[in-house]
Design a protein around this motif. Structure first.
Motif, PDB file in Angstrom:
ATOM      1  N   VAL A 110       6.804  -4.562  -8.893  1.00 30.50           N
ATOM      2  CA  VAL A 110       6.455  -3.821  -7.682  1.00 30.50           C
ATOM      3  C   VAL A 110       5.156  -3.073  -7.975  1.00 30.50           C
ATOM      4  CG1 VAL A 110       7.093  -1.913  -6.167  1.00 30.50           C
ATOM      5  CG2 VAL A 110       8.819  -3.593  -6.875  1.00 30.50           C
ATOM      6  N   THR A 111       4.155  -3.313  -7.152  1.00 30.80           N
ATOM      7  CA  THR A 111       2.858  -2.662  -7.319  1.00 30.80           C
ATOM      8  C   THR A 111       2.494  -1.941  -6.036  1.00 30.80           C
ATOM      9  OG1 THR A 111       2.133  -4.380  -8.861  1.00 30.80           O
ATOM     10  CG2 THR A 111       0.433  -2.975  -7.888  1.00 30.80           C
ATOM     11  N   VAL A 112       2.237  -0.646  -6.152  1.00 34.40           N
ATOM     12  CA  VAL A 112       1.868   0.168  -4.989  1.00 34.40           C
ATOM     13  C   VAL A 112       0.433   0.615  -5.176  1.00 34.40           C
ATOM     14  CG1 VAL A 112       2.454   2.148  -3.556  1.00 34.40           C
ATOM     15  CG2 VAL A 112       4.252   0.949  -4.830  1.00 34.40           C
ATOM     16  N   SER A 113      -0.431   0.194  -4.268  1.00 34.66           N
ATOM     17  CA  SER A 113      -1.852   0.528  -4.370  1.00 34.66           C
ATOM     18  C   SER A 113      -2.158   1.785  -3.560  1.00 34.66           C
ATOM     19  CB  SER A 113      -2.703  -0.637  -3.888  1.00 34.66           C
ATOM     20  OG  SER A 113      -2.422  -0.912  -2.534  1.00 34.66           O
ATOM     21  N   SER A 114      -3.126   2.542  -4.050  1.00 35.24           N
ATOM     22  CA  SER A 114      -3.485   3.796  -3.375  1.00 35.24           C
ATOM     23  C   SER A 114      -4.578   3.580  -2.350  1.00 35.24           C
ATOM     24  CB  SER A 114      -3.938   4.827  -4.398  1.00 35.24           C
ATOM     25  OG  SER A 114      -5.006   4.317  -5.148  1.00 35.24           O
ATOM     26  N   ARG A 130      13.902   8.508  -0.351  1.00 36.51           N
ATOM     27  CA  ARG A 130      12.993   7.390  -0.088  1.00 36.51           C
ATOM     28  C   ARG A 130      13.641   6.026  -0.385  1.00 36.51           C
ATOM     29  NH1 ARG A 130       8.568   6.736  -3.103  1.00 36.51           N
ATOM     30  NH2 ARG A 130       9.393   7.778  -4.961  1.00 36.51           N
ATOM     31  N   PHE A 131      14.482   5.974  -1.404  1.00 38.30           N
ATOM     32  CA  PHE A 131      15.122   4.723  -1.804  1.00 38.30           C
ATOM     33  C   PHE A 131      16.599   4.762  -1.433  1.00 38.30           C
ATOM     34  CE2 PHE A 131      12.215   3.501  -5.642  1.00 38.30           C
ATOM     35  CZ  PHE A 131      11.100   3.661  -4.843  1.00 38.30           C
ATOM     36  N   GLN A 185       0.831  -1.198   0.000  1.00 38.70           N
ATOM     37  CA  GLN A 185       0.000   0.000   0.000  1.00 38.70           C
ATOM     38  C   GLN A 185       0.873   1.258   0.000  1.00 38.70           C
ATOM     39  OE1 GLN A 185      -2.642  -0.456   3.391  1.00 38.70           O
ATOM     40  NE2 GLN A 185      -4.216  -1.325   2.068  1.00 38.70           N
ATOM     41  N   THR A 186       0.273   2.358  -0.392  1.00 38.16           N
ATOM     42  CA  THR A 186       0.981   3.641  -0.369  1.00 38.16           C
ATOM     43  C   THR A 186       1.565   3.896   1.024  1.00 38.16           C
ATOM     44  OG1 THR A 186      -0.438   4.584  -2.080  1.00 38.16           O
ATOM     45  CG2 THR A 186       0.717   6.122  -0.655  1.00 38.16           C
ATOM     46  N   LYS A 217       4.998   5.102  -3.387  1.00 37.14           N
ATOM     47  CA  LYS A 217       3.875   5.817  -3.982  1.00 37.14           C
ATOM     48  C   LYS A 217       3.348   5.013  -5.168  1.00 37.14           C
ATOM     49  CE  LYS A 217       6.225  10.223  -3.004  1.00 37.14           C
ATOM     50  NZ  LYS A 217       6.749  11.469  -3.602  1.00 37.14           N
ATOM     51  N   PRO A 218       2.101   5.236  -5.558  1.00 39.78           N
ATOM     52  CA  PRO A 218       1.569   4.507  -6.727  1.00 39.78           C
ATOM     53  C   PRO A 218       2.422   4.692  -7.981  1.00 39.78           C
ATOM     54  CG  PRO A 218      -0.224   5.510  -5.512  1.00 39.78           C
ATOM     55  CD  PRO A 218       1.051   6.002  -4.871  1.00 39.78           C
ATOM     56  N   GLU A 219       3.032   5.853  -8.146  1.00 45.31           N
ATOM     57  CA  GLU A 219       3.869   6.092  -9.327  1.00 45.31           C
ATOM     58  C   GLU A 219       5.182   5.308  -9.310  1.00 45.31           C
ATOM     59  OE1 GLU A 219       2.474   8.376  -7.311  1.00 45.31           O
ATOM     60  OE2 GLU A 219       3.815  10.105  -7.018  1.00 45.31           O
ATOM     61  N   ASP A 220       5.468   4.636  -8.213  1.00 44.08           N
ATOM     62  CA  ASP A 220       6.635   3.747  -8.166  1.00 44.08           C
ATOM     63  C   ASP A 220       6.317   2.370  -8.750  1.00 44.08           C
ATOM     64  OD1 ASP A 220       7.334   5.107  -4.930  1.00 44.08           O
ATOM     65  OD2 ASP A 220       8.369   5.581  -6.810  1.00 44.08           O
ATOM     66  N   THR A 221       5.051   2.128  -9.061  1.00 45.05           N
ATOM     67  CA  THR A 221       4.653   0.857  -9.650  1.00 45.05           C
ATOM     68  C   THR A 221       5.366   0.634 -10.970  1.00 45.05           C
ATOM     69  OG1 THR A 221       2.482   0.864  -8.578  1.00 45.05           O
ATOM     70  CG2 THR A 221       2.724  -0.458 -10.582  1.00 45.05           C
TER      71      THR A 221
END
Length: 119
Positions: free
Chosen positions: A115-119, A66-67, A13-14, A86-90
């Protein structure tokens, strides 16, 4: 033959965190540059973070703070600690290494990990 094997991707998740690992195996005499790239559908692969042996790390502006890229040269492994996702890191994340086998330097890539980041 040198191979790079990635692990650690998944869904989060975010605001969450993930740690990617990439281990190289084979007849490795020396490693130099190690890096992480990412790619989303329809876009070119982009550099996320990279580090040369004994040198500083550098990051894409969007992931700075962040990374964190790190390496264990004894294990021929590179890591990417991703925090505050963040979702844009997906994306699909790929590791890269510049490796010397005896007298020849070559470029190697991992198989990619989602890598999937959900909002």
């Amino acid at each position: 033959q040198v191979q790079l094997v990635e692990s650690g991707g998944g869904m989060v998740q975010t605001g969450g965190s993930l740690r990617l690992s990439c281990a190289a195996s084979g007849r490795i005499f020396e490693t130099n540059r190690m890096a992480w790239y990412r790619q989303t559908p329809g876009k070119q692969r982009e550099l996320v973070a990279h580090q040369t042996a004994g040198g500083p790390s550098d990051y894409q502006d969007s992931v700075k703070g962040r990374f964190t890229i790190s390496r264990d040269s004894a294990k021929n492994t590179v890591y990417l600690q991703m925090n505050s996702l963040k979702p844009e890191d997906t994306a699909v994340y790929y590791c890269y290494m510049r490796i010397r086998e005896v007298a020849v330097w070559s470029d190697y890539w991992g198989q990619g990990t989602q890598v999937t980041v959900s909002s």
